[in-house]
Structures are given as C-alpha cells and as structure tokens.
Design a protein around this motif. Sequence first.
Motif, PDB file in Angstrom:
ATOM      1  N   SER A 135      14.660   0.776   9.611  1.00 15.17           N
ATOM      2  CA  SER A 135      14.254  -0.258   8.699  1.00 15.17           C
ATOM      3  C   SER A 135      12.968  -0.921   8.598  1.00 15.17           C
ATOM      4  CB  SER A 135      15.411  -1.440   9.118  1.00 15.17           C
ATOM      5  OG  SER A 135      16.747  -0.829   8.866  1.00 15.17           O
ATOM      6  N   LEU A 136      12.420  -0.789  10.018  1.00 11.38           N
ATOM      7  CA  LEU A 136      11.284  -1.404  10.404  1.00 11.38           C
ATOM      8  C   LEU A 136      10.052  -0.454   9.546  1.00 11.38           C
ATOM      9  CD1 LEU A 136      11.127  -2.709  13.865  1.00 11.38           C
ATOM     10  CD2 LEU A 136      10.855  -4.055  11.722  1.00 11.38           C
ATOM     11  N   GLN A 137      10.224   0.839   9.713  1.00  9.40           N
ATOM     12  CA  GLN A 137       9.542   1.818   9.040  1.00  9.40           C
ATOM     13  C   GLN A 137       9.356   1.493   7.478  1.00  9.40           C
ATOM     14  OE1 GLN A 137      10.906   5.380  10.698  1.00  9.40           O
ATOM     15  NE2 GLN A 137       8.838   5.793  11.780  1.00  9.40           N
ATOM     16  N   TRP A 138      10.617   1.309   6.823  1.00 12.83           N
ATOM     17  CA  TRP A 138      10.511   1.212   5.378  1.00 12.83           C
ATOM     18  C   TRP A 138       9.995  -0.099   4.972  1.00 12.83           C
ATOM     19  CZ3 TRP A 138      11.584   3.647   1.285  1.00 12.83           C
ATOM     20  CH2 TRP A 138      12.329   4.673   1.428  1.00 12.83           C
ATOM     21  N   LEU A 139      10.010  -1.187   6.025  1.00  9.10           N
ATOM     22  CA  LEU A 139       9.450  -2.702   5.810  1.00  9.10           C
ATOM     23  C   LEU A 139       7.899  -2.597   5.967  1.00  9.10           C
ATOM     24  CD1 LEU A 139      12.251  -4.971   7.411  1.00  9.10           C
ATOM     25  CD2 LEU A 139      11.699  -4.405   5.024  1.00  9.10           C
ATOM     26  N   GLY A 140       7.478  -1.499   6.548  1.00  9.65           N
ATOM     27  CA  GLY A 140       6.219  -1.201   6.968  1.00  9.65           C
ATOM     28  C   GLY A 140       5.492  -0.407   5.733  1.00  9.65           C
ATOM     29  N   ARG A 168      13.680  11.059  -1.459  1.00 10.70           N
ATOM     30  CA  ARG A 168      14.127  10.130  -0.542  1.00 10.70           C
ATOM     31  C   ARG A 168      13.545   8.954  -0.414  1.00 10.70           C
ATOM     32  NH1 ARG A 168      17.371  12.128   3.725  1.00 10.70           N
ATOM     33  NH2 ARG A 168      18.249  13.872   3.368  1.00 10.70           N
ATOM     34  N   MET A 169      12.388   8.769  -1.061  1.00  5.89           N
ATOM     35  CA  MET A 169      11.342   7.770  -0.909  1.00  5.89           C
ATOM     36  C   MET A 169      11.452   7.077  -2.242  1.00  5.89           C
ATOM     37  SD  MET A 169      10.262   8.110   2.205  1.00  5.89           S
ATOM     38  CE  MET A 169       8.661   7.014   2.354  1.00  5.89           C
ATOM     39  N   ASP A 170      12.367   7.217  -3.124  1.00  5.66           N
ATOM     40  CA  ASP A 170      12.493   6.786  -4.391  1.00  5.66           C
ATOM     41  C   ASP A 170      12.533   5.365  -4.465  1.00  5.66           C
ATOM     42  OD1 ASP A 170      12.324   7.489  -7.321  1.00  5.66           O
ATOM     43  OD2 ASP A 170      14.556   6.702  -7.349  1.00  5.66           O
ATOM     44  N   TYR A 171      13.628   4.801  -3.655  1.00  8.41           N
ATOM     45  CA  TYR A 171      13.620   3.339  -3.487  1.00  8.41           C
ATOM     46  C   TYR A 171      14.111   2.909  -2.090  1.00  8.41           C
ATOM     47  CZ  TYR A 171      13.261  -1.355  -5.130  1.00  8.41           C
ATOM     48  OH  TYR A 171      12.987  -2.590  -5.283  1.00  8.41           O
ATOM     49  N   PHE A 172      14.056   1.646  -1.698  1.00 11.40           N
ATOM     50  CA  PHE A 172      14.356   1.108  -0.666  1.00 11.40           C
ATOM     51  C   PHE A 172      15.991   1.342  -0.327  1.00 11.40           C
ATOM     52  CE2 PHE A 172      10.854  -1.679  -1.772  1.00 11.40           C
ATOM     53  CZ  PHE A 172      10.068  -1.294  -0.758  1.00 11.40           C
ATOM     54  N   LYS A 180      14.274  -7.914   1.337  1.00 12.03           N
ATOM     55  CA  LYS A 180      13.186  -8.220   0.806  1.00 12.03           C
ATOM     56  C   LYS A 180      13.442  -9.242  -0.470  1.00 12.03           C
ATOM     57  CE  LYS A 180      10.220  -4.772  -0.751  1.00 12.03           C
ATOM     58  NZ  LYS A 180       8.825  -4.982   0.050  1.00 12.03           N
ATOM     59  N   ILE A 181      14.638  -9.112  -1.090  1.00 11.39           N
ATOM     60  CA  ILE A 181      15.061 -10.327  -2.131  1.00 11.39           C
ATOM     61  C   ILE A 181      15.260 -11.407  -1.434  1.00 11.39           C
ATOM     62  CG2 ILE A 181      16.655 -10.908  -3.796  1.00 11.39           C
ATOM     63  CD1 ILE A 181      17.230  -7.994  -4.203  1.00 11.39           C
ATOM     64  N   ALA A 182      15.877 -11.538  -0.195  1.00 11.90           N
ATOM     65  CA  ALA A 182      15.914 -12.700   0.610  1.00 11.90           C
ATOM     66  C   ALA A 182      14.369 -13.337   0.700  1.00 11.90           C
ATOM     67  CB  ALA A 182      16.820 -12.594   1.536  1.00 11.90           C
ATOM     68  N   ARG A 227      14.761  -2.619  -9.182  1.00 16.23           N
ATOM     69  CA  ARG A 227      14.586  -1.430  -8.393  1.00 16.23           C
ATOM     70  C   ARG A 227      13.328  -0.888  -8.575  1.00 16.23           C
ATOM     71  NH1 ARG A 227      19.296  -1.173  -4.939  1.00 16.23           N
ATOM     72  NH2 ARG A 227      18.580   0.980  -4.411  1.00 16.23           N
ATOM     73  N   ARG A 228      12.188  -1.396  -9.062  1.00 17.87           N
ATOM     74  CA  ARG A 228      10.803  -0.481  -9.131  1.00 17.87           C
ATOM     75  C   ARG A 228       9.851  -0.901  -8.241  1.00 17.87           C
ATOM     76  NH1 ARG A 228      11.184   0.307 -14.886  1.00 17.87           N
ATOM     77  NH2 ARG A 228      13.467   0.739 -15.287  1.00 17.87           N
ATOM     78  N   TYR A 229       9.279  -0.074  -7.558  1.00 17.42           N
ATOM     79  CA  TYR A 229       7.965  -0.538  -6.597  1.00 17.42           C
ATOM     80  C   TYR A 229       6.858  -1.073  -7.688  1.00 17.42           C
ATOM     81  CZ  TYR A 229       9.935   2.894  -3.264  1.00 17.42           C
ATOM     82  OH  TYR A 229      10.775   3.540  -2.364  1.00 17.42           O
ATOM     83  N   ALA A 230       6.300  -2.264  -6.945  1.00 16.62           N
ATOM     84  CA  ALA A 230       5.199  -3.245  -7.618  1.00 16.62           C
ATOM     85  C   ALA A 230       3.959  -2.142  -7.457  1.00 16.62           C
ATOM     86  CB  ALA A 230       5.045  -4.267  -7.292  1.00 16.62           C
TER      87      ALA A 230
END
Length: 355
Positions: A135-140, A168-172, A180-182, A227-230
């Motif tokens: 999870s920390l990797q994803w958040l980084g 696999r990297m398509d979305y969180f 991230k929403i919170a 669910r789209r990357y900015a």
Amino acid sequence: MQGIELSRRFYADIVRPWLAQVAPELPHSAALIGYGSELLGLDDEVSRDHNWGPRVHIFLSIDSFNDYARRLVGEFTKVAPSSYLGEPIGWRSRPHAPADGPEAVGAIEHGLEFHTLEAKLEEHFAVRSVENLTSLQWLGFAEQKLLAFTTGAVFHDDDGELQNARERMDYFPDDVWLYKIACQWRRIAEEQAFVGRAGQVGDDLGSRIVAGRLIRDVMRMGFLLERRYAPYAKWLGTSFAKLPISDRLMPHLEQAVLAGEWSKRGNALASAYVELAHRQNELGIANFEPVVGPYHDRPFMTINAEDAVASTAAAIADTRIQKLPILGSLDQVSDLTPLLENASLSQRVVRQLLS
C-alpha cells in the motif's frame, strides 16, 4: 497525424521489418510509453517543437538485452532513414536525452530505444516488479507517472508481460483508492471556509486564490471518483472536461472562477462539493448525507466534509491502511515536479510521511 499513430506506423513500416531481418529469433515488445503529450492523444502542432517524432521503445528480457540491444542500436543508426512520413527521426529539441543505462540504450540519431521492462519499472516507479506491491508503494506513485505508463500504446507484445504490467497498474487497489478519497475530502475540509473568511475582511485576491486551490481539489476528486489517473497540470483541465462527472461540476466551477463576490464564490463551490457527494453515493462507496450550511456561526457556505472523511475511511478494509494518518498520497501532499518525477525520492518521502 498525431504522435501515437506516427510511432505506430514507424514501428510497423520500418522497425519491425528491420528486426525481422537482423534478429528474427528475438522475442520483444514494442510500445510508446513513459512521457509525451502524444501518450494522452493531446499533441498538436505546438507539441512538435520538443520530444516529438517517430519513437519506439523495444522491450527485451535481461539476457536478450545484454546480447542484442547495444549492437542493434548501432546497426539501426546505419540503416535508418533520416525522416519518416516527412518527420525527422533524430532527437530534435528533445529535453529527454536518448536512453542510456545498464538496461536502457538509445541514440541521438533516431527514436528507437531498447529497454528491459524491469529497468523501465525501476525508472518510473522505483520497483522492478508489479507483483505484490504494498500500500505504501502505491501511495508513493505519482498519478501522472501511472498515467504515462498505462496510456500510450503497445504495438507488439510477444510474451504479454508488458501488457500484463500495464493492466496491473491500471488503477489503485480499492482500499488505496478509498484512502485517497478520504484524504481528498480532508483537503477540502481544511480550506473550504477560507474563501469566505478572506473575502469577509476585504481580501478578494486571497479569497480567489483559496477558491482556485479548492477548484483544483474538486477536479482531482472528480478523477478519483471516476477512477482515472490525473495528468500533470498542463493537461488537467483538458482531461477533466472528458470525465463523465465534469458536466455536473463544470457550471459550478466556472461560476466560482468568475464570481466577483466571495459569497457567490463560496456558494458555487459548495454546490460542487454536493455533486461530489452525490457521485460518491451513486458509486455505493462510503455513503454519507451531504449537508451544506454556514460554517459554525459564520456566514460561509461549507459541506460536512469531516463526515465524508470519516465515512470513507471507515469503508477501508485493509487494517494496515486503516492505521495510516489521513494525510494523503504523494501527489496529495506535494505538486512539486522534481519530487513527482523522481520515483525513488517519491517512495522515500511517502514512507517517511506515513510510516
């Protein structure tokens, strides 16, 4: 012609036939990923003054890279045409230098590069595999870099590993997404009353600046909910306009930008927050009842963003993410380009921030 199509044809007409002659036994993948407005389909005439032209990245296994890559780059330099479909193939005015590293090689004379997938992942994300990411990797991971890796185009993929990595990297993962929403609601909660407070004391410029920050937060929340990357700042508005939620948000955001009086500005933003809440509830995640009203006993329109933070955080199933402080992922706590673009630094910062 846009850059993706130019590069696709360059691979099909020039690179692949040449590879079939000089290394017919060589399994490979071919793509255009990593950087450039053409990855988003947003390149135009202005884009052609830098980092633009026929470009192809060939991905090889580590053993094949060591056996073939540097020799093939040199051989292609000798046979490559000086232009393709009217466009020069050399590195004209490109701030990104040709690839050069233990598992990456290119040449200034042309846009053909050879990489290993492991090296591309390491450069882009500071990992060498997309398996078992924490999870920390994803958040980084910066969203603009995730977008650059998962957009663009794959022209050929012998073993499917490149496409598998992109999928696999398509979305969180869901719990990272909820976190991230919170955190995005937390950002809104922290500043939403300041539009009115600054305006109340006669600081109209300050009110507008805070409103601009909140507009950006609303837009980035829109990307999260869809669910789209900015993308990076240059294309944020253009890409936002293509989101399904943009039609609901755009009138309120435009009103907030154009309003000449702080209360109208704050009211327009509050309406945008309500649209975000409705969209979140439509998705069936972390439902909460949006309530808009004065900020305590002050006449500033705000939404019950703290309730949104709490309900969204409560929906997180992963106990490790539940324990994280509601601070945010990499690009929620900084928009500094040198940080977002430096994958290893990004990971170190997020570990230090959230561990």
